[in-house]
Scaffold this active site. Structure first.
Site, PDB file in Angstrom:
ATOM      1  N   ASP A  53       5.245  -6.502   5.344  1.00 15.73           N
ATOM      2  CA  ASP A  53       4.888  -5.378   4.471  1.00 15.73           C
ATOM      3  C   ASP A  53       4.819  -4.108   5.315  1.00 15.73           C
ATOM      4  O   ASP A  53       3.942  -3.983   6.172  1.00 15.73           O
ATOM      5  CB  ASP A  53       3.526  -5.656   3.804  1.00 15.73           C
ATOM      6  CG  ASP A  53       3.265  -4.727   2.614  1.00 15.73           C
ATOM      7  OD1 ASP A  53       2.376  -5.043   1.797  1.00 15.73           O
ATOM      8  OD2 ASP A  53       3.963  -3.693   2.512  1.00 15.73           O
ATOM      9  N   HIS A  57       4.153  -1.427   3.981  1.00 10.04           N
ATOM     10  CA  HIS A  57       2.953  -0.874   3.322  1.00 10.04           C
ATOM     11  C   HIS A  57       3.035   0.639   3.139  1.00 10.04           C
ATOM     12  O   HIS A  57       2.033   1.338   3.090  1.00 10.04           O
ATOM     13  CB  HIS A  57       1.725  -1.241   4.159  1.00 10.04           C
ATOM     14  CG  HIS A  57       0.469  -1.386   3.364  1.00 10.04           C
ATOM     15  ND1 HIS A  57      -0.489  -0.391   3.269  1.00 10.04           N
ATOM     16  CD2 HIS A  57       0.005  -2.397   2.613  1.00 10.04           C
ATOM     17  CE1 HIS A  57      -1.487  -0.791   2.500  1.00 10.04           C
ATOM     18  NE2 HIS A  57      -1.209  -1.998   2.089  1.00 10.04           N
ATOM     19  N   GLU A  79       8.833  -5.361   2.725  1.00 10.21           N
ATOM     20  CA  GLU A  79       8.210  -4.785   1.520  1.00 10.21           C
ATOM     21  C   GLU A  79       7.857  -3.325   1.744  1.00 10.21           C
ATOM     22  O   GLU A  79       7.425  -2.942   2.823  1.00 10.21           O
ATOM     23  CB  GLU A  79       6.949  -5.562   1.203  1.00 10.21           C
ATOM     24  CG  GLU A  79       6.159  -5.068   0.006  1.00 10.21           C
ATOM     25  CD  GLU A  79       5.029  -6.005  -0.325  1.00 10.21           C
ATOM     26  OE1 GLU A  79       5.235  -7.235  -0.269  1.00 10.21           O
ATOM     27  OE2 GLU A  79       3.926  -5.519  -0.597  1.00 10.21           O
ATOM     28  N   GLU A 101       4.886  -2.435  -6.071  1.00  4.14           N
ATOM     29  CA  GLU A 101       3.450  -2.380  -6.356  1.00  4.14           C
ATOM     30  C   GLU A 101       2.993  -0.975  -6.730  1.00  4.14           C
ATOM     31  O   GLU A 101       1.967  -0.827  -7.379  1.00  4.14           O
ATOM     32  CB  GLU A 101       2.654  -2.897  -5.161  1.00  4.14           C
ATOM     33  CG  GLU A 101       2.689  -2.028  -3.939  1.00  4.14           C
ATOM     34  CD  GLU A 101       2.047  -2.696  -2.729  1.00  4.14           C
ATOM     35  OE1 GLU A 101       2.693  -3.538  -2.100  1.00  4.14           O
ATOM     36  OE2 GLU A 101       0.883  -2.371  -2.444  1.00  4.14           O
ATOM     37  N   HIS A 161       3.216  -8.540  -7.411  1.00  6.40           N
ATOM     38  CA  HIS A 161       2.188  -8.132  -6.444  1.00  6.40           C
ATOM     39  C   HIS A 161       0.834  -8.543  -7.024  1.00  6.40           C
ATOM     40  O   HIS A 161       0.585  -8.318  -8.210  1.00  6.40           O
ATOM     41  CB  HIS A 161       2.287  -6.607  -6.312  1.00  6.40           C
ATOM     42  CG  HIS A 161       1.258  -5.957  -5.471  1.00  6.40           C
ATOM     43  ND1 HIS A 161       0.157  -5.306  -5.989  1.00  6.40           N
ATOM     44  CD2 HIS A 161       1.168  -5.824  -4.130  1.00  6.40           C
ATOM     45  CE1 HIS A 161      -0.560  -4.796  -4.996  1.00  6.40           C
ATOM     46  NE2 HIS A 161       0.021  -5.088  -3.869  1.00  6.40           N
TER      47      HIS A 161
END
Ligand SMILES: O=C(O)C(=O)C[C@@H](O)[C@H](O)CO
Ligand SMILES: [Mg+2]
Length: 382
Positions: free
Chosen positions: A183, A185, A209, A235, A285
């Site tokens: 991720d 993020h 991700e 997400e 998610h």
């Protein structure tokens, strides 16, 4: 049947549960929340309740359209999370009223079990090897970890090496006996995403991700041209109307809408179907609570392109409560060899321990993510 009352409970670690009551004694539960903005979503749900009390809860599609289109302004994290939690509760009511799990209302199961994954490491991914070893002992084979700590728009070779070495150590330790997503993020800007993706390629992560922030989505196709690593995102996208641009532009191989942020079951079933038409995988998610997870599983079991389900057991955010602490039918969430079974109970399939929720809601934390800063003092993406 008529909706009579909406009650919200903010509870540790950072969740919010919604209970919708009806005049026939059937209640439904949802999980409307934006992590770090629970009180704002609480206000949004209370504002939307004016459209709901006195209405027939089984007319889910119409109530969804009224909540989405009725207020003129639409979309975004707060409103779509409020709608999401309400939508989950309405499906819970409908399933309970008809005595079937929601996946039966959506045409029945396309699979017998749903593959899941667990987080390892934390905000500053450390001890990932130890974390993987621990989770492998209970049969979990797929993991996700943060790819970096703070990273500048242009950053150093040592920062890149720290990120890549962590991943190299995982492959060295476990070979191809496990899989893991990385991720980014949203911490990685486009210039560094290219550098990291190129360096990580050799270690074959299952996906990367949020390779860049959702507001930089125009980079997805460019980055996808640049790497064979499947890119994942979703997400921080909140409706079909955002995802459609991603499908049209291409570049994302796995979409990850959050069932508590992207309009709930009604909207995410449609996003999954759109994704399937573009040969894109669906992996909801879900770093949140049990009601959100149950809603995800209901959609997973009717979506051909569902590949992986996130869940928050042991996640670094769950301080003060764990995934199943507020659940009575914990046995229904039993993971076997890294898979969830279909939830057998009517509605969403989760029986909420209301007493425990009420007790925990007496003094809930106001969870917020930390505000990180770069060495020069400027704000860093967390
Ligand atoms: O689970 C994920 O993939 C995340 O990126 C975690 C993040 O969504 C936090 O929940 C934000 O508070
Ligand atoms: Mg993420």
């Amino acid at each position: 049947m008529k909706i009579t009352k909406l009650t919200l409970y903010r509870v540790p670690p950072r969740w919010m549960f919604l209970k919708i009551e009806t005049d026939e004694g059937i209640t439904g539960w949802g999980e409307p929340v934006i992590e770090g903005r629970a009180r704002t979503v609480e206000a949004a749900v209370n504002e939307l309740s004016g459209y709901l009390v006195g209405q027939d809860p089984t007319r889910i599609n119409d109530l969804w359209q009224v909540m989405y289109r009725g207020g003129f302004y639409r979309g975004g994290a707060i409103l779509m999370s409020a709608i999401a939690g309400i939508d989950q509760a309405l499906w819970d009511i409908k399933g309970k009223a008809l005595g079937v799990p929601v996946y039966e209302l959506l045409g029945g199961r396309v699979r017998d079990r749903m593959k899941m994954y667990s987080w390892v490491g934390g905000d500053r991914p450390a001890d990932v090897i130890e974390g993987i070893n621990t989770l492998r002992e209970i049969g979990i084979q797929t993991f996700k970890l943060n790819g970096t700590e703070e990273l500048g728009i242009i950053d150093t070779a040592s920062a890149v090496d720290a990120a890549v070495d962590r991943i190299a150590r995982i492959r060295e330790a476990f070979g191809n006996t496990i899989e893991f997503g990385i991720d980014f993020h949203g911490r990685v800007a486009a210039p560094m995403a290219k550098v990291l993706l190129r360096e990580l390629e050799a270690h074959r992560p299952l996906f990367v991700e949020e390779p860049v922030l959702a507001e930089q989505a125009e980079y997805y196709p460019r980055l996808a041209e640049y790497t064979s690593i499947p890119l994942a995102a979703g997400e921080r996208m909140y409706s079909r109307f955002e995802f459609k641009h991603v499908f049209q532009r291409g570049g994302i191989s796995i979409v990850q809408p959050d069932l508590s942020h992207a309009g709930g079951i009604t909207e995410c079933v449609k996003i999954a179907a759109m994704a399937e038409a573009y040969d894109v995988a669906f992996a909801p998610h879900c770093p949140l609570g049990p009601v959100a997870l149950a809603a995800c599983l209901q959609v997973d079991f009717v979506s051909h392109n569902a590949v992986l389900q996130e869940q928050s057991m042991g996640i670094h955010y769950n301080k003060g409560a764990e995934l199943l602490d507020y659940v009575i039918n914990r046995e229904d969430f039993q993971i076997t060899d890294g898979y969830f079974p279909p939830l057998p109970k009517p509605g969403l399939g989760v029986i909420v321990d209301e007493e425990r929720v009420i007790a925990a809601s007496q003094n809930p934390p106001d969870w917020r993510n930390p505000v990180w800063r770069h060495p020069d003092g400027s704000v860093a993406e967390w």
